[in-house]
Design a protein around this motif. Structure first.
Motif, PDB file in Angstrom:
ATOM      1  N   LEU A  34      97.346  18.050  64.350  1.00 19.40           N
ATOM      2  CA  LEU A  34      98.025  16.787  64.051  1.00 19.40           C
ATOM      3  C   LEU A  34      99.459  17.053  63.617  1.00 19.40           C
ATOM      4  CD1 LEU A  34      94.803  16.513  62.954  1.00 19.40           C
ATOM      5  CD2 LEU A  34      95.587  14.139  63.148  1.00 19.40           C
ATOM      6  N   GLY A  35     100.237  15.966  63.501  1.00 21.21           N
ATOM      7  CA  GLY A  35     101.654  16.122  63.202  1.00 21.21           C
ATOM      8  C   GLY A  35     101.935  16.510  61.772  1.00 21.21           C
ATOM      9  N   THR A  36     101.107  16.044  60.862  1.00 21.48           N
ATOM     10  CA  THR A  36     101.341  16.298  59.441  1.00 21.48           C
ATOM     11  C   THR A  36      99.999  16.490  58.734  1.00 21.48           C
ATOM     12  OG1 THR A  36     101.150  13.976  58.810  1.00 21.48           O
ATOM     13  CG2 THR A  36     103.357  14.743  59.455  1.00 21.48           C
ATOM     14  N   HIS A  37     100.075  17.013  57.525  1.00 13.25           N
ATOM     15  CA  HIS A  37      98.859  17.150  56.714  1.00 13.25           C
ATOM     16  C   HIS A  37      98.279  15.779  56.383  1.00 13.25           C
ATOM     17  CE1 HIS A  37      96.028  18.898  53.973  1.00 13.25           C
ATOM     18  NE2 HIS A  37      96.483  18.171  52.970  1.00 13.25           N
ATOM     19  N   PHE A  38      99.162  14.821  56.131  1.00 14.42           N
ATOM     20  CA  PHE A  38      98.672  13.479  55.786  1.00 14.42           C
ATOM     21  C   PHE A  38      97.932  12.850  56.963  1.00 14.42           C
ATOM     22  CE2 PHE A  38      99.140   9.042  54.304  1.00 14.42           C
ATOM     23  CZ  PHE A  38      98.598   9.204  53.045  1.00 14.42           C
ATOM     24  N   ALA A  39      98.460  13.045  58.176  1.00 14.31           N
ATOM     25  CA  ALA A  39      97.777  12.529  59.368  1.00 14.31           C
ATOM     26  C   ALA A  39      96.416  13.202  59.539  1.00 14.31           C
ATOM     27  CB  ALA A  39      98.642  12.757  60.606  1.00 14.31           C
TER      28      ALA A  39
END
Ligand SMILES: C[C@H](O)[C@H](O)[C@H]1CNC2=NC(N)=NC(=O)C2=N1
Length: 101
Positions: A34-39
């Protein structure tokens, strides 16, 4: 009715319908990026909800920007069953909406 173990051929046939998924020992598995840890965290929460709905649970690992699933069916002695593929299909359906590839 308890889920029955799938044969090797059935597993291979079903895996062909799920690009990105593979057989890892006695489990089917896929790692999403994914693009970010939050995503990635959002995908984990969504998958957890599906797993509760299905009452079928993978080993679900959150990395920095990855989400890894491995699953088999405990009640079938740790074999791969149709339940595992049902979970995989459901996750495939929602993963792109989280930007997962
Ligand atoms: C009581 C409950 O239905 C069982 O423990 C469910 C829950 N989640 C499960 N998850 C997996 N992967 N295999 C199972 O056999 C299983 N059984």
């Amino acid at each position: 009715m308890a889920a029955e173990p799938l044969s090797q051929k059935e597993i291979e046939d079903r895996l062909r319908e799920l690009p990105g998924w593979s057989l890892d020992g006695d489990r089917i598995a896929r790692t999403y990026r994914l693009g970010t840890h939050f995503a990635a965290t959002g995908l984990v929460v969504h998958v957890a909800g599906i797993q509760e709905e299905l009452d079928h649970h993978s080993d679900l690992t959150l990395g920095y920007n990855t989400v890894a699933l491995t699953v088999n069916t405990h009640s079938a002695g740790g074999a791969v069953t149709a339940l595992d593929f049902e979970l995989a299909r459901r996750v495939e359906d929602i993963a792109p909406g989280h930007g997962a590839s």
